[in-house]
Design a protein around this motif. Structure first.
Motif, PDB file in Angstrom:
ATOM      1  N   MET A  46     -20.237 -11.940  24.712  1.00 47.08           N
ATOM      2  CA  MET A  46     -21.366 -12.449  24.664  1.00 47.08           C
ATOM      3  C   MET A  46     -21.201 -12.663  23.099  1.00 47.08           C
ATOM      4  O   MET A  46     -21.453 -13.004  22.147  1.00 47.08           O
ATOM      5  N   LEU A  47     -20.360 -11.558  22.322  1.00 40.76           N
ATOM      6  CA  LEU A  47     -19.661 -11.347  21.270  1.00 40.76           C
ATOM      7  C   LEU A  47     -19.123 -12.460  20.779  1.00 40.76           C
ATOM      8  O   LEU A  47     -18.672 -12.548  19.532  1.00 40.76           O
ATOM      9  N   ALA A  48     -18.008 -12.369  21.650  1.00 43.06           N
ATOM     10  CA  ALA A  48     -16.980 -13.806  21.114  1.00 43.06           C
ATOM     11  C   ALA A  48     -18.329 -15.092  21.734  1.00 43.06           C
ATOM     12  O   ALA A  48     -17.040 -15.750  21.105  1.00 43.06           O
ATOM     13  N   HIS A  49     -18.977 -15.262  21.919  1.00 43.64           N
ATOM     14  CA  HIS A  49     -19.633 -16.488  22.468  1.00 43.64           C
ATOM     15  C   HIS A  49     -18.843 -17.673  23.344  1.00 43.64           C
ATOM     16  O   HIS A  49     -19.319 -18.573  23.233  1.00 43.64           O
ATOM     17  N   THR A  50     -18.324 -17.047  23.732  1.00 46.53           N
ATOM     18  CA  THR A  50     -17.547 -18.115  24.839  1.00 46.53           C
ATOM     19  C   THR A  50     -18.157 -17.409  26.627  1.00 46.53           C
ATOM     20  O   THR A  50     -18.442 -16.740  26.936  1.00 46.53           O
ATOM     21  N   TRP A  51     -19.130 -18.730  26.428  1.00 44.51           N
ATOM     22  CA  TRP A  51     -20.030 -18.233  27.763  1.00 44.51           C
ATOM     23  C   TRP A  51     -19.785 -18.339  29.311  1.00 44.51           C
ATOM     24  O   TRP A  51     -19.858 -17.991  30.275  1.00 44.51           O
ATOM     25  N   GLY A  52     -18.377 -19.522  29.066  1.00 42.36           N
ATOM     26  CA  GLY A  52     -18.127 -20.381  30.390  1.00 42.36           C
ATOM     27  C   GLY A  52     -18.681 -19.941  32.209  1.00 42.36           C
ATOM     28  O   GLY A  52     -20.291 -21.313  31.240  1.00 42.36           O
ATOM     29  N   PRO A  53     -18.879 -19.658  32.672  1.00 39.64           N
ATOM     30  CA  PRO A  53     -18.799 -20.013  33.804  1.00 39.64           C
ATOM     31  C   PRO A  53     -20.989 -19.148  33.491  1.00 39.64           C
ATOM     32  O   PRO A  53     -22.122 -19.790  34.261  1.00 39.64           O
ATOM     33  N   ALA A  54     -20.919 -18.252  33.191  1.00 37.05           N
ATOM     34  CA  ALA A  54     -22.533 -17.442  32.590  1.00 37.05           C
ATOM     35  C   ALA A  54     -23.141 -18.144  32.210  1.00 37.05           C
ATOM     36  O   ALA A  54     -24.612 -18.722  32.487  1.00 37.05           O
ATOM     37  N   GLY A  55     -22.767 -18.901  31.185  1.00 35.60           N
ATOM     38  CA  GLY A  55     -23.625 -19.686  30.023  1.00 35.60           C
ATOM     39  C   GLY A  55     -23.938 -21.127  30.567  1.00 35.60           C
ATOM     40  O   GLY A  55     -25.127 -21.491  31.031  1.00 35.60           O
ATOM     41  N   VAL A  56     -22.945 -21.747  31.739  1.00 35.72           N
ATOM     42  CA  VAL A  56     -23.439 -22.756  33.041  1.00 35.72           C
ATOM     43  C   VAL A  56     -24.759 -22.161  33.684  1.00 35.72           C
ATOM     44  O   VAL A  56     -25.705 -23.108  34.142  1.00 35.72           O
ATOM     45  N   ALA A  57     -24.590 -20.771  34.708  1.00 30.61           N
ATOM     46  CA  ALA A  57     -25.558 -20.284  35.422  1.00 30.61           C
ATOM     47  C   ALA A  57     -26.761 -20.691  34.876  1.00 30.61           C
ATOM     48  O   ALA A  57     -27.512 -20.431  35.384  1.00 30.61           O
ATOM     49  N   ALA A  58     -26.475 -19.662  33.322  1.00 36.98           N
ATOM     50  CA  ALA A  58     -27.814 -20.366  32.605  1.00 36.98           C
ATOM     51  C   ALA A  58     -28.812 -21.525  32.302  1.00 36.98           C
ATOM     52  O   ALA A  58     -30.035 -21.144  32.269  1.00 36.98           O
ATOM     53  N   ALA A  59     -27.607 -22.619  32.005  1.00 36.42           N
ATOM     54  CA  ALA A  59     -28.471 -23.311  32.418  1.00 36.42           C
ATOM     55  C   ALA A  59     -29.031 -24.213  33.378  1.00 36.42           C
ATOM     56  O   ALA A  59     -29.743 -24.777  33.144  1.00 36.42           O
ATOM     57  N   ALA A  60     -28.132 -23.597  34.520  1.00 37.54           N
ATOM     58  CA  ALA A  60     -28.999 -24.337  36.092  1.00 37.54           C
ATOM     59  C   ALA A  60     -30.304 -23.828  35.640  1.00 37.54           C
ATOM     60  O   ALA A  60     -31.085 -24.638  36.532  1.00 37.54           O
ATOM     61  N   VAL A  61     -30.209 -22.155  36.249  1.00 39.28           N
ATOM     62  CA  VAL A  61     -31.215 -21.470  35.738  1.00 39.28           C
ATOM     63  C   VAL A  61     -32.047 -22.523  35.271  1.00 39.28           C
ATOM     64  O   VAL A  61     -34.042 -22.533  35.317  1.00 39.28           O
ATOM     65  N   ARG A  62     -32.465 -22.156  33.854  1.00 40.48           N
ATOM     66  CA  ARG A  62     -33.588 -22.673  32.977  1.00 40.48           C
ATOM     67  C   ARG A  62     -33.689 -24.292  33.400  1.00 40.48           C
ATOM     68  O   ARG A  62     -34.888 -25.031  33.299  1.00 40.48           O
ATOM     69  N   GLN A  63     -32.942 -25.267  33.928  1.00 41.25           N
ATOM     70  CA  GLN A  63     -33.000 -26.354  34.321  1.00 41.25           C
ATOM     71  C   GLN A  63     -33.275 -27.369  36.355  1.00 41.25           C
ATOM     72  O   GLN A  63     -34.106 -27.737  36.586  1.00 41.25           O
ATOM     73  N   HIS A  64     -33.348 -25.747  36.783  1.00 43.28           N
ATOM     74  CA  HIS A  64     -33.053 -26.077  38.398  1.00 43.28           C
ATOM     75  C   HIS A  64     -34.297 -24.973  38.694  1.00 43.28           C
ATOM     76  O   HIS A  64     -34.250 -24.916  40.101  1.00 43.28           O
ATOM     77  N   GLY A  65     -34.164 -24.235  38.000  1.00 47.13           N
ATOM     78  CA  GLY A  65     -35.162 -22.962  38.482  1.00 47.13           C
ATOM     79  C   GLY A  65     -34.044 -21.770  38.792  1.00 47.13           C
ATOM     80  O   GLY A  65     -33.181 -21.800  39.255  1.00 47.13           O
ATOM     81  N   PRO A  66     -34.839 -20.357  39.495  1.00 51.05           N
ATOM     82  CA  PRO A  66     -33.868 -19.286  39.521  1.00 51.05           C
ATOM     83  C   PRO A  66     -32.944 -19.642  41.112  1.00 51.05           C
ATOM     84  O   PRO A  66     -32.339 -18.653  41.298  1.00 51.05           O
ATOM     85  N   ASP A  67     -34.012 -20.570  41.709  1.00 50.68           N
ATOM     86  CA  ASP A  67     -33.290 -20.136  43.033  1.00 50.68           C
ATOM     87  C   ASP A  67     -31.973 -20.982  43.170  1.00 50.68           C
ATOM     88  O   ASP A  67     -31.093 -21.285  43.895  1.00 50.68           O
ATOM     89  N   ALA A  68     -31.373 -21.568  41.936  1.00 47.24           N
ATOM     90  CA  ALA A  68     -30.089 -22.690  41.417  1.00 47.24           C
ATOM     91  C   ALA A  68     -28.839 -21.818  41.452  1.00 47.24           C
ATOM     92  O   ALA A  68     -27.787 -21.725  41.562  1.00 47.24           O
ATOM     93  N   LEU A  69     -29.497 -20.228  41.005  1.00 52.11           N
ATOM     94  CA  LEU A  69     -28.651 -19.548  40.997  1.00 52.11           C
ATOM     95  C   LEU A  69     -27.312 -18.628  42.066  1.00 52.11           C
ATOM     96  O   LEU A  69     -26.469 -18.862  42.098  1.00 52.11           O
ATOM     97  N   GLY A  70     -28.549 -18.056  42.841  1.00 55.34           N
ATOM     98  CA  GLY A  70     -27.425 -17.726  43.872  1.00 55.34           C
ATOM     99  C   GLY A  70     -26.215 -18.421  45.063  1.00 55.34           C
ATOM    100  O   GLY A  70     -25.188 -18.097  44.646  1.00 55.34           O
ATOM    101  N   PRO A  71     -26.270 -20.120  44.539  1.00 54.22           N
ATOM    102  CA  PRO A  71     -24.965 -20.763  45.357  1.00 54.22           C
ATOM    103  C   PRO A  71     -24.478 -21.043  44.365  1.00 54.22           C
ATOM    104  O   PRO A  71     -23.076 -21.200  44.380  1.00 54.22           O
ATOM    105  N   LEU A  72     -24.709 -21.391  43.278  1.00 54.64           N
ATOM    106  CA  LEU A  72     -23.935 -21.510  42.101  1.00 54.64           C
ATOM    107  C   LEU A  72     -22.981 -20.301  42.323  1.00 54.64           C
ATOM    108  O   LEU A  72     -22.154 -20.288  41.739  1.00 54.64           O
TER     109      LEU A  72
END
Length: 222
Positions: A46-72
Motif C-alpha cells: 500500500m505505501l508504495a501504491h503498487t497494487w498488482g494482483p490485489a488491485g485487480v482482485a479489488a476491481a473484480a469485487v467492486r464490479q462483479h461482487g464478492p463471489d468473484a474473489l475466491g476463484p480469481l
C-alpha cells in the motif's frame, strides 16, 4: 469439536505465500466442519501504491461482487506459487499471471488495468484498514478475524490436511478465546511447501509439489 464453527474472516494479499497456505488450510477445514469462510483483501504494498494482483482482485469485487474473489484469488495464487521461485514470478511475470487468471475465471481482461491504475485505492485501503484495525500497524498477512478475536497468522510453512487441519483449527480457536494471550513465535525451519499448484487446487484436499528454501522465504516474506 464438531458442528457449526461460525464465520471466519480471512484477509490475504495475493502475493503472500503464507496467506495462500492459510487459505488452503481453511478450505480443508471447510471439508469437515460447517464454517463460513469470508475472503477479504489487504495489500502489503500500500505505501508504495503498487497494487498488482490485489488491485485487480479489488476491481473484480467492486464490479462483479464478492463471489468473484475466491476463484480469481485461487487462479492467481496457483500461477504465482506453482513454480520453484515465486519471487521471480512476482518480480517479472505478474502481468501474464493476471491476464491468464482473469481468462480462466471468465472475468473481463480490462480488469488487468487496475494493477497500476489506482482506481481501487480507496476501496482496497478500506479493506486493508478493516483487517488491521483490531491490532494496529506492524502486522502482515494472513490476518484472521474469528468471532471477537483478531490476529496475524497463523503463519505456517505447509498446508495442514485432514485431521491435522482440524487440530490446528481447534487449537487456534482455543487460543483465540483467551483474551490475555499476546504472542506465540518460534524459528522458521525446513522448507516452504506451498500446497496446491495445479488446476486441481480448486478441489479441497489436493496437495501438489512446490517447496522452496525457507531461509529465502523468511528473508523476503511479510
Amino acid at each position: 469439536m464438531s458442528g457449526t464453527q461460525g464465520r471466519i474472516e480471512l484477509y490475504v494479499d495475493p502475493c503472500c505465500p503464507f496467506a495462500w497456505i492459510a487459505y488452503q488450510w481453511l478450505a480443508e477445514v471447510g471439508r469437515h466442519r460447517t464454517v463460513e469462510l469470508a475472503l477479504h483483501l489487504m495489500s502489503l504494498s500500500m505505501l508504495a501504491h503498487t497494487w498488482g494482483p490485489a488491485g485487480v482482485a479489488a476491481a473484480a469485487v467492486r464490479q462483479h461482487g464478492p463471489d468473484a474473489l475466491g476463484p480469481l484469488y485461487e487462479a492467481m495464487a496457483r500461477r504465482i506459487f506453482g513454480g520453484a521461485d515465486h519471487y521471480g514470478v512476482i518480480s517479472e511475470d505478474l502481468e501474464s499471471v493476471i491476464v491468464d487468471a482473469l481468462s480462466e475465471v471468465g472475468l473481463p481482461a480490462r480488469l488487468a488495468d487496475a494493477a497500476g491504475s489506482g482506481d481501487c485505492d480507496g476501496w482496497l485501503r478500506a479493506s486493508h484498514n478493516a483487517a488491521v484495525a483490531p491490532m494496529g500497524d506492524g502486522v502482515g498477512t494472513p490476518i484472521i478475524h474469528l468471532g471477537a478475536a483478531a490476529f496475524f497468522g497463523p503463519v505456517m510453512t505447509a498446508v495442514p490436511r485432514g485431521a491435522e487441519a482440524l487440530q490446528v483449527f481447534d487449537g487456534l480457536r482455543l487460543l483465540a478465546g483467551y483474551p490475555r494471550l499476546f504472542e506465540i513465535k518460534r524459528p522458521l525451519v525446513g522448507s516452504l511447501e506451498l500446497g496446491s499448484t495445479g488446476p486441481e487446487s480448486s478441489r479441497p484436499g489436493f496437495i501438489g509439489p512446490g517447496a522452496m528454501d525457507i531461509n529465502r522465504a523468511s528473508a523476503r516474506s511479510v
